[in-house]
Design a protein around this motif. Structure first.
Motif, mmCIF file in Angstrom:
data_model
loop_
_atom_site.group_PDB
_atom_site.id
_atom_site.type_symbol
_atom_site.label_atom_id
_atom_site.label_comp_id
_atom_site.label_asym_id
_atom_site.label_seq_id
_atom_site.Cartn_x
_atom_site.Cartn_y
_atom_site.Cartn_z
ATOM 1 N N HIS A 114 5.797 1.444 115.670
ATOM 2 C CA HIS A 114 6.865 1.000 114.766
ATOM 3 C C HIS A 114 7.575 2.197 114.112
ATOM 4 O O HIS A 114 7.897 2.171 112.922
ATOM 5 N N ASN A 116 10.525 3.224 114.324
ATOM 6 C CA ASN A 116 11.864 2.914 113.814
ATOM 7 C C ASN A 116 11.819 2.439 112.364
ATOM 8 O O ASN A 116 12.812 2.529 111.637
ATOM 9 N N ASN A 252 0.540 0.059 122.110
ATOM 10 C CA ASN A 252 1.164 1.302 121.654
ATOM 11 C C ASN A 252 0.383 2.465 122.259
ATOM 12 O O ASN A 252 -0.620 2.266 122.940
ATOM 13 N N SER A 278 6.453 -4.417 125.742
ATOM 14 C CA SER A 278 7.646 -4.742 124.959
ATOM 15 C C SER A 278 8.643 -3.579 125.015
ATOM 16 O O SER A 278 8.248 -2.413 125.107
ATOM 17 N N SER A 279 9.909 -3.897 124.914
ATOM 18 C CA SER A 279 10.969 -2.895 125.115
ATOM 19 C C SER A 279 11.075 -1.896 123.975
ATOM 20 O O SER A 279 11.683 -0.848 124.126
ATOM 21 N N ASN A 280 10.464 -2.191 122.818
ATOM 22 C CA ASN A 280 10.580 -1.284 121.668
ATOM 23 C C ASN A 280 9.416 -0.307 121.566
ATOM 24 O O ASN A 280 9.196 0.309 120.535
ATOM 25 N N LYS A 281 8.654 -0.148 122.646
ATOM 26 C CA LYS A 281 7.489 0.731 122.637
ATOM 27 C C LYS A 281 7.762 2.022 123.404
ATOM 28 O O LYS A 281 8.777 2.164 124.086
ATOM 29 N N GLU A 282 6.807 2.963 123.307
ATOM 30 C CA GLU A 282 6.928 4.233 124.032
ATOM 31 C C GLU A 282 6.453 4.023 125.479
ATOM 32 O O GLU A 282 5.418 4.539 125.896
ATOM 33 N N ARG A 306 11.597 -9.732 124.159
ATOM 34 C CA ARG A 306 11.356 -8.296 123.980
ATOM 35 C C ARG A 306 10.662 -7.657 125.182
ATOM 36 O O ARG A 306 10.395 -6.463 125.189
ATOM 37 N N GLU A 308 10.060 -5.711 128.392
ATOM 38 C CA GLU A 308 10.821 -4.686 129.113
ATOM 39 C C GLU A 308 10.970 -5.068 130.585
ATOM 40 O O GLU A 308 10.092 -5.715 131.167
#
Length: 362
Positions: A114, A116, A252, A278-282, A306, A308
């Motif tokens: 998280h 962001n 994560n 998920s698309s908001n991860k590394e 979300r 990817e």
């Protein structure tokens, strides 16, 4: 772990956790019993009934997580548990759960997730997590050389007792599929959960019970029983034994590193890894970390906005035996067709994904 120990100590325990694996209702429990659909509707309607008044006063309407948090407070107000275990949503400092003053604050670990919202450095993320530390309330956490000074100074400023679990006190960890054993100080522990990191989690809980024993009667046997009784779905969970099929919600880079740590203990097995993220991860770092010690990696997606694109995940991979598959059910069927006892299939990369897989199997 805490919930099982407190229940074994004859206490009525409320828990608030997120996200969920089995059903939404598991976010709010009383002695492991999920909140009912009827009560969810009742509390939600009570909250919504206040919207007009909030709007008239120019107060911003609550978001989803704030509504669920408020629902849990209303539920615990009514059922009156002896103790509540309240998990933060994201971070801590600005999280809506952070309106309470606890008996003890616990931070299991600090890792990159998280970013962001919490910051791009470990210190920034730790600063947000340390926001749960209250004046004169003890903090239990794991020692981390990179942020120990920040942890120590925060507790000093809050006049809070600090209990730092030292990893060197965790002795003789033995990790097997479906079981972990270790010793911590004068505790010899057997867990139904796999993974070296579970030794750390359990040790944090042991220290937390020392604090809680000032308020409740928690014996050493209660602690040992509770740790041994604990089961948590989606965390290196064995959902089939012949062949071995494991699901893990590592979502994560730290979770993936811990899963990789577990995979390296699986000697003489051929491992097929099925991954959706998920698309908001590394995503790039996660794939490059986990693909190192598996025999084959297959990329897919899950049924959520979300998720990817599995084509992108496939492109990130350097594995010589990589595949992509759009149909999750096809992957599940392939894992079940495998009858070789030396083969293990692991589904990982997202709690949403493993929840989807678990429902197919269960």
């Amino acid at each position: 772990y805490l919930r099982e120990i407190l229940i074994d100590s004859n206490l009525n325990v409320g828990t608030f956790t997120s996200p969920y694996i089995v059903s939404f209702n598991e976010r709010i429990t009383y002695n492991k019993n999920f909140i009912s659909d009827e009560l969810i509707i009742k509390y939600t309607n009570e909250i919504i009934s206040k919207y007009q008044e909030l709007e008239e006063k120019g107060i911003e309407l609550p978001g989803f997580f704030s509504i669920v948090t408020l629902m849990c407070f209303m539920y615990f107000r009514d059922v009156k548990p002896d103790v509540v275990i309240l998990e933060v949503g994201i971070g801590g400092l600005l999280d809506c759960t952070n309106v309470i003053t606890p008996l003890v604050s616990i931070i299991s670990n600090v890792s990159y997730d998280h970013m962001n919202l919490l910051g791009n450095t470990l210190s920034e993320i730790a600063y947000n997590k340390l926001g749960i530390v209250k004046e004169n309330i003890p903090l239990v956490t794991i020692s981390n050389d990179e942020i120990n000074d920040l942890i120590i100074n925060t507790c000093k400023n809050k006049n809070s007792e600090l209990i730092l679990v030292n990893k060197n006190d965790i002795i003789n960890p033995i990790v097997e599929i479906g079981e972990t054993k270790f010793s911590y100080k004068d505790y010899n522990v057997t867990l139904r959960m796999s993974g070296l990191y579970q030794c750390e989690n359990a040790s944090i809980v042991i220290e937390s019970c020392v604090i809680l024993n000032k308020y409740f009667n928690i014996s050493k046997q209660n602690v040992i029983n509770g740790l041994n009784n604990t089961f948590w779905p989606g965390r290196l969970e064995v959902i089939r034994k012949e062949p071995f099929i494991i699901i893990d919600g590592a979502h994560n880079i730290d979770g993936i590193c811990r899963l990789h740590e577990f995979i390296k203990t699986l000697k003489n097995y051929n491992i097929t890894l099925c991954m959706a993220i998920s698309s908001n991860k590394e995503t790039f770092k996660m794939i490059r970390e986990i693909e190192q010690d598996v025999n084959k990696i297959i990329f897919t997606s899950f049924n959520y906005k979300r998720s990817e694109d599995y084509n992108l995940l496939y492109e990130y991979s350097n594995h010589p035996l990589k595949e992509k598959c759009e149909d999750v059910l096809e992957l599940v069927n392939r894992s079940l067709e495998n009858k070789d006892c030396n083969n293990i299939w692991i589904f990982c990369g997202s709690l949403y994904f493993v929840s989807e897989i678990r429902k197919i199997f269960k």
